[in-house]
Design an enzyme around this catalytic site. Structure first.
Site, PDB file in Angstrom:
ATOM      1  N   GLU A 236     -27.458   7.393  -2.524  1.00  0.00           N
ATOM      2  CA  GLU A 236     -26.300   7.246  -3.401  1.00  0.00           C
ATOM      3  C   GLU A 236     -25.709   8.642  -3.614  1.00  0.00           C
ATOM      4  O   GLU A 236     -26.195   9.419  -4.445  1.00  0.00           O
ATOM      5  CB  GLU A 236     -26.731   6.634  -4.731  1.00  0.00           C
ATOM      6  N   CYS A 273     -19.981  10.559 -10.422  1.00  0.00           N
ATOM      7  CA  CYS A 273     -19.893  10.499  -8.959  1.00  0.00           C
ATOM      8  C   CYS A 273     -18.655   9.744  -8.512  1.00  0.00           C
ATOM      9  O   CYS A 273     -18.153   9.935  -7.427  1.00  0.00           O
ATOM     10  CB  CYS A 273     -21.130   9.846  -8.379  1.00  0.00           C
TER      11      CYS A 273
HETATM   12  N1  LIG Z   1     -23.565   7.848  -5.677  1.00  0.00           N
HETATM   13  C1  LIG Z   1     -24.014   7.885  -6.907  1.00  0.00           C
HETATM   14  O1  LIG Z   1     -24.371   6.857  -7.509  1.00  0.00           O
HETATM   15  C2  LIG Z   1     -24.106   9.180  -7.624  1.00  0.00           C
HETATM   16  C3  LIG Z   1     -23.982  10.398  -6.964  1.00  0.00           C
HETATM   17  N2  LIG Z   1     -24.102  11.564  -7.682  1.00  0.00           N
HETATM   18  C4  LIG Z   1     -23.936  12.853  -7.026  1.00  0.00           C
HETATM   19  O2  LIG Z   1     -24.988  13.725  -7.422  1.00  0.00           O
HETATM   20  C5  LIG Z   1     -24.495  15.054  -7.542  1.00  0.00           C
HETATM   21  C6  LIG Z   1     -24.775  15.603  -8.919  1.00  0.00           C
HETATM   22  O3  LIG Z   1     -26.106  15.392  -9.249  1.00  0.00           O
HETATM   23  P1  LIG Z   1     -27.178  16.568  -9.064  1.00  0.00           P
HETATM   24  O4  LIG Z   1     -28.329  16.258  -9.919  1.00  0.00           O
HETATM   25  O5  LIG Z   1     -26.507  17.895  -9.204  1.00  0.00           O
HETATM   26  O6  LIG Z   1     -27.586  16.363  -7.533  1.00  0.00           O
HETATM   27  P2  LIG Z   1     -28.661  17.210  -6.719  1.00  0.00           P
HETATM   28  O7  LIG Z   1     -28.579  16.712  -5.342  1.00  0.00           O
HETATM   29  O8  LIG Z   1     -28.552  18.662  -6.970  1.00  0.00           O
HETATM   30  O9  LIG Z   1     -30.090  16.768  -7.358  1.00  0.00           O
HETATM   31  C7  LIG Z   1     -30.497  15.418  -7.301  1.00  0.00           C
HETATM   32  C8  LIG Z   1     -32.013  15.386  -7.297  1.00  0.00           C
HETATM   33  O10 LIG Z   1     -32.477  16.064  -6.114  1.00  0.00           O
HETATM   34  C9  LIG Z   1     -33.419  17.085  -6.471  1.00  0.00           C
HETATM   35  N3  LIG Z   1     -33.139  18.221  -5.598  1.00  0.00           N
HETATM   36  C10 LIG Z   1     -32.186  19.167  -5.777  1.00  0.00           C
HETATM   37  N4  LIG Z   1     -32.213  20.058  -4.765  1.00  0.00           N
HETATM   38  C11 LIG Z   1     -33.202  19.654  -3.921  1.00  0.00           C
HETATM   39  C12 LIG Z   1     -33.738  20.140  -2.677  1.00  0.00           C
HETATM   40  N5  LIG Z   1     -33.239  21.214  -2.090  1.00  0.00           N
HETATM   41  N6  LIG Z   1     -34.770  19.473  -2.102  1.00  0.00           N
HETATM   42  C13 LIG Z   1     -35.267  18.354  -2.681  1.00  0.00           C
HETATM   43  N7  LIG Z   1     -34.816  17.847  -3.843  1.00  0.00           N
HETATM   44  C14 LIG Z   1     -33.810  18.486  -4.455  1.00  0.00           C
HETATM   45  C15 LIG Z   1     -33.181  17.410  -7.933  1.00  0.00           C
HETATM   46  O11 LIG Z   1     -34.373  17.802  -8.547  1.00  0.00           O
HETATM   47  C16 LIG Z   1     -32.664  16.073  -8.499  1.00  0.00           C
HETATM   48  O12 LIG Z   1     -33.736  15.293  -8.984  1.00  0.00           O
HETATM   49  C17 LIG Z   1     -23.018  14.981  -7.256  1.00  0.00           C
HETATM   50  O13 LIG Z   1     -22.757  15.285  -5.905  1.00  0.00           O
HETATM   51  C18 LIG Z   1     -22.680  13.524  -7.513  1.00  0.00           C
HETATM   52  O14 LIG Z   1     -21.550  13.101  -6.782  1.00  0.00           O
HETATM   53  C19 LIG Z   1     -24.329  11.562  -9.037  1.00  0.00           C
HETATM   54  C20 LIG Z   1     -24.439  10.360  -9.700  1.00  0.00           C
HETATM   55  C21 LIG Z   1     -24.335   9.098  -9.049  1.00  0.00           C
HETATM   56  C1  LIG Z   2     -20.143   5.217 -15.800  1.00  0.00           C
HETATM   57  C2  LIG Z   2     -21.406   5.109 -15.037  1.00  0.00           C
HETATM   58  C3  LIG Z   2     -21.443   6.041 -13.863  1.00  0.00           C
HETATM   59  C4  LIG Z   2     -22.595   5.833 -12.946  1.00  0.00           C
HETATM   60  C5  LIG Z   2     -22.786   6.748 -11.820  1.00  0.00           C
HETATM   61  C6  LIG Z   2     -21.790   7.822 -11.582  1.00  0.00           C
HETATM   62  O1  LIG Z   2     -20.670   7.458 -11.203  1.00  0.00           O
HETATM   63  O2  LIG Z   2     -22.089   9.009 -11.735  1.00  0.00           O
END
Ligand SMILES: NC(=O)C1=CN([C@@H]2O[C@H](COP(=O)(O)OP(=O)(O)OC[C@H]3O[C@@H](n4cnc5c(N)ncnc54)[C@H](O)[C@@H]3O)[C@@H](O)[C@H]2O)C=CC1
Ligand SMILES: CCCCCC(=O)O
Length: 534
Positions: A236, A273
């Site tokens: 996701e 997201c």
């Molecule tokens: N498609 C969806 O439902 C959603 C997507 N997102 C996306 O997530 C991002 C924001 O969330 P963040 O927490 O900043 O994402 P992130 O990718 O930095 O971290 C997500 C998870 O991955 C782990 N992580 C981070 N770097 C890592 C690495 N190098 N190796 C292994 N694990 C690692 C973190 O500890 C965390 O638990 C945005 O790009 C947003 O668009 C956010 C919410 C929902």
């Molecule tokens: C409002 C709920 C948002 C769920 C996930 C996201 O778009 O980051």
């Protein structure tokens, strides 16, 4: 206080991680062993799963205020957003899974009248995958950890959860509610930590599935590691989601459209997201849209300051990256007129909601997902040229938003631009639609969840075909020794005949002749009746 400065969160020791992984696997196999001794394993399994979901429901409900406070402490998340977009949605998700589980667990019958199967019984059941890993992001730290976890529970799995380390107080509270809910040992294990701890989980290669929510950058790391052990994933991911205000949009609805776009663009400080990351406005609507943006900004935020009830950027880097883009953009910025942003904005990571218009595709705000309370606006003239730019630079977004009153135009956009989802006339709300699939495509990920799609994501569909013995005479042509007679019989028994010729035109076949003759009989019958009456 920065979330990581004083190490609020104790990261799980790497050696302890291995024990948790093993405990998760042991729990799953022990559970299946116990179920196998039941007279009706599926019924017992259903009861077990519903009981665990009920425990999860009350664990979340009983800790709801604590979770809301933890999210406020972690990133000044407004209570209204936590209730509206996080805890209420999660609680409803859990109740829905409990409700639909009996139907979802019921095997479905498949019929196949071809000779090899016509006398047998075919069912398809959805079985648990085993021990699964759920990795969650920071922006909806409770919902995006526990909603996938609930789906995994509904599918009968044991779960290892790795919450985001960027919201440490929330991660601590989640671990507390999960470890005091009364789940069987090993059913839910929590690993706290960041990159190193997540890498340890990914490298073990022992999970039966990985459900990752986060950035595309890390998503590709997850997919690569999972690929090594052939572990199925749901990714996701995020990306830049476009919003169109087209020439066929009713000008009288512009204000409503801007309000809805702002909810998605500035809610959670834009850290959503499915946030409308940028706005594409047809030239005929452009001046009116910019004017309304200014008006609605000041209506929403009449006197914006660091005291305003407004979620903040998650950390210093996110704040500084955003400010860097705002300082280097070539566009014209609009913020709330009465913004009194003091010097503490940087230390508090407060970015005021900002619209930036008169920009082009090469602007710093158009490089990557902004994930911030900024809304760049690009004026366009030709729709197809605009879509070409999207396809070139930000293809397959997680969602696209269209504000148009012309269905042909909407179809045109949807036909050319693939996206995980689409909302027409609003933004973001689609994530809460019950039983609608939520997931990405291409750069925004693969796999989906949401209602029964979550149950399916964490299940494997197994076909069970039960072949009787009495009908062996119909299958004997497959036994050696082979000969021409058996080959002819096999072809007759197995090979279907096409109903079309080499030009693709439909040929008349038995079915058509039978229908025609039935029609002739019917008509002649009607004629006979009529002639006898008159
Ligand atoms: N498609 C969806 O439902 C959603 C997507 N997102 C996306 O997530 C991002 C924001 O969330 P963040 O927490 O900043 O994402 P992130 O990718 O930095 O971290 C997500 C998870 O991955 C782990 N992580 C981070 N770097 C890592 C690495 N190098 N190796 C292994 N694990 C690692 C973190 O500890 C965390 O638990 C945005 O790009 C947003 O668009 C956010 C919410 C929902
Ligand atoms: C409002 C709920 C948002 C769920 C996930 C996201 O778009 O980051």
């Amino acid at each position: 206080m920065s979330n990581t400065d004083c190490k609020i969160l104790r990261y799980t020791d790497l050696s302890e991680i291995d024990q948790k992984i093993q405990a998760s696997k042991d729990c799953f196999f022990d559970k299946q062993l116990k179920l196998s001794h039941e007279s009706d394993p599926r019924k017992k399994d259903l009861q077990f799963r519903q009981l665990q979901l009920k425990k999860l429901y009350y664990a979340v409900k009983d800790h709801e205020e604590e979770l809301i406070d933890a999210m406020y402490q972690d990133f000044h998340r407004t209570k209204l957003e936590s209730v509206a977009n996080e805890t209420t949605k999660l609680l409803n998700d859990i109740l829905h899974l409990i409700e639909i589980l009996p139907k979802m667990m019921k095997p479905r019958k498949v019929s196949d009248c071809s000779p090899p199967f016509m006398f047998g019984k075919i069912i398809v059941e959805k079985i648990s995958r085993g021990s699964v890993l759920v990795i969650a992001p920071f922006n909806f730290p409770v919902l995006l950890a526990l909603s996938p976890l609930a789906a995994a529970l509904s599918a009968g799995n044991a779960i290892v959860l790795k919450p985001s380390e960027l919201t440490p107080r929330t991660a601590i509270t989640m671990e507390k509610l999960l470890t005091t809910a009364g789940f069987p040992r090993g059913l839910i294990e929590v690993v706290q930590g960041g990159k190193d701890e997540t890498t340890r989980l990914l490298d073990c290669g022992k999970f039966d599935m990985i459900f990752y929510t986060g950035s595309p950058r890390v998503g590709s790391i997850v997919a690569e590691k999972a690929g090594k052990s052939l572990t199925p994933c749901v990714l996701e991911l995020g990306g830049k989601s476009p919003t169109f205000i087209t020439e066929n949009f009713k000008a009288s609805n512009i204000k409503t459209a801007i309000k809805r776009i702002f909810c998605g663009a500035f809610g959670n400080s834009g850290q959503i997201c499915v946030s409308p990351d940028y706005l594409l406005v047809h030239k005929s609507m452009y001046l009116e849209v910019v004017k309304e943006c200014e008006s609605v900004l000041n209506e929403f935020y009449p006197d914006f300051s660091t005291e305003t009830d407004f979620t903040r950027m998650i950390h210093k880097d996110a704040y500084e990256n955003t400010m860097e883009k705002l300082n280097s953009t070539r566009g014209t910025k609009i913020s709330p007129v009465k913004s009194s942003i003091g010097s503490d904005a940087a230390s508090l990571h407060v970015v005021p909601p900002t619209v930036v218009y008169d920009i082009d595709w090469n602007d710093p705000l158009m490089k990557q997902e902004n994930f911030a309370p900024v809304l760049p606006i690009i004026e366009y003239d030709n729709l197809d040229e605009t879509i070409n730019e999207i396809l070139k630079k930000h293809d397959t977004p997680l969602v696209q938003y269209i504000f148009s009153d012309n269905q042909t135009e909407i179809n045109h956009i949807l036909t050319r631009l693939r996206s995980g989802g689409c909302v027409i006339g609003d933004t973001v709300v689609h994530v809460a639609i019950t039983d609608a699939p939520f997931g990405g495509i291409g750069n925004s990920g693969y796999g989906k969840y949401g209602g029964f799609h979550g149950f399916d994501a964490f299940s494997h569909e197994r076909t069970i075909f039960n072949q009787p013995y009495w009908n062996d005479f119909t299958l004997s042509m497959r036994y050696p020794p082979n000969n021409e007679r058996k080959e002819k019989l096999l072809r007759f028994a197995l090979e279907r005949k096409p109903w079309f010729d080499r030009n693709g035109d439909n040929k008349w076949g038995l079915r058509q002749y039978l229908s025609l003759s039935a029609l002739v009989v019917l008509i002649s019958g009607i004629c006979a009746c009529c002639s006898s009456l008159f």
